[in-house]
Design a protein around this motif. Sequence first.
Motif, short mmCIF file in Angstrom:
data_model
loop_
_atom_site.label_atom_id
_atom_site.label_comp_id
_atom_site.label_asym_id
_atom_site.label_seq_id
_atom_site.Cartn_x
_atom_site.Cartn_y
_atom_site.Cartn_z
N ALA A 170 0.82 -1.21 0.00
CA ALA A 170 0.00 0.00 0.00
C ALA A 170 0.86 1.26 0.00
N ARG A 171 1.97 1.23 0.72
CA ARG A 171 2.80 2.42 0.88
C ARG A 171 4.11 2.36 0.10
N ASN A 172 4.19 1.43 -0.87
CA ASN A 172 5.33 1.37 -1.79
C ASN A 172 6.68 1.22 -1.08
N PRO A 192 8.80 -1.45 -0.89
CA PRO A 192 9.88 -2.04 -1.70
C PRO A 192 10.44 -1.05 -2.73
N GLN A 193 9.53 -0.27 -3.35
CA GLN A 193 9.98 0.70 -4.34
C GLN A 193 10.84 1.79 -3.70
N GLY A 194 10.48 2.18 -2.49
CA GLY A 194 11.27 3.18 -1.79
C GLY A 194 12.66 2.68 -1.46
N GLN A 195 12.75 1.45 -0.99
CA GLN A 195 14.06 0.89 -0.69
C GLN A 195 14.91 0.80 -1.95
N GLN A 196 14.28 0.35 -3.05
CA GLN A 196 15.02 0.22 -4.30
C GLN A 196 15.51 1.57 -4.81
N MET A 197 14.70 2.61 -4.60
CA MET A 197 15.11 3.95 -5.01
C MET A 197 16.40 4.37 -4.31
N ILE A 198 16.47 4.08 -3.01
CA ILE A 198 17.68 4.44 -2.25
C ILE A 198 18.86 3.60 -2.71
N GLU A 205 8.88 -9.61 -12.88
CA GLU A 205 9.24 -8.53 -13.80
C GLU A 205 8.53 -7.23 -13.45
N LEU A 206 7.46 -7.33 -12.66
CA LEU A 206 6.59 -6.19 -12.42
C LEU A 206 6.99 -5.42 -11.17
N ASP A 207 7.00 -4.10 -11.28
CA ASP A 207 7.36 -3.26 -10.14
C ASP A 207 6.27 -3.21 -9.08
N ASN A 208 5.05 -3.58 -9.45
CA ASN A 208 3.93 -3.49 -8.50
C ASN A 208 3.64 -4.82 -7.82
#
Length: 322
Positions: A117-119, A121-127, A277-280
């Motif tokens: 809901a709060r992204n 994994p995406q946040g960690q990957q961004m860092i 493969e999917l970011d979501n």
Amino acid sequence: MKILVTRKIPAALLKPLNELPNAEIVMFEKEDEPMPYERLVEELKTADAVFSNLSDKLDKHALEQAHNLKVISTLAVGFDNIDLEVAKAKGIKIGHTPYVLTEATADLTFALLLAVARNLPQGQQMIKNDQWKSWSPFGLTGKQVYGSKIGIIGMGRIGLSVARRAKGFSMAVFYHNRNRHEEAEKEVGATYCQLDELLEQSDFVVLLAPGSKSTYRMLGKEQFKKMKNTAYLINSSRGTNVDEQALYEALKSGEIKGAGLDVFEKEPISAEHPLLELDNVLAIPHIGSASVETREEMVQVTITNIINGLTNKELVYEVPNS
């Protein structure tokens, strides 16, 4: 008296088995991979009991070779990897570990829900990718969990525990089950509804149904079409309950927003699995019950089931009709 243990278990936890008169413990010395099927079949030929888990294929062929087997005790709630008809015909008792892992699995289920809901994994990957350069007004904005709607498919003990956590977030709780669950309705104000209605109104669809012929791929193309395009799927039940190709297409096309998955139709999945493969998609390796406290208690129950089965006593938890 031969007791086959199909995964490496700490010696201290196996002490009660070693204290059995004339006990011979044969243990596969690897923790992170299953005993090869050929060796499993060979060991079963002379085993009196087996300490198994979900990755062991105790099918018709394997059990037909087991001439001395009195009890199978599996370190799991599910038992769809065991041929129950053959076991019953041979008089083999089957023990499992329900109730023990309820809270750990509910914790994990809600953790998946919050993370997607709060992204997170995406946040960690961004860092990790050194992409975090500045604060952004709408960067990585996700879905607010507090006050949203959760739809639970399978209102058993784990479902009720998830509903209790959801109530703490002031979520509206909807559920679909074979039977009405009066305790859930009274305690957390859960609303019973048909599956289609649940899918249409839920912000988070949480799948907690057992694996069976009736639930096989119960969520597929038609069901994903009924979900909101802002909704998330959380599955910590059985991978076989979802049509993974249909889920992939729904996620890729934006038909649904995202998914948190602890289970898959074939486990372990490979790194080339299309869903990865999917970011979501947040995918984790079937760790619903993986707290130290829970796993140790599961081992204790599994061992007690074996001891009781070998000494003609009632199992702590016996699979129905086994």
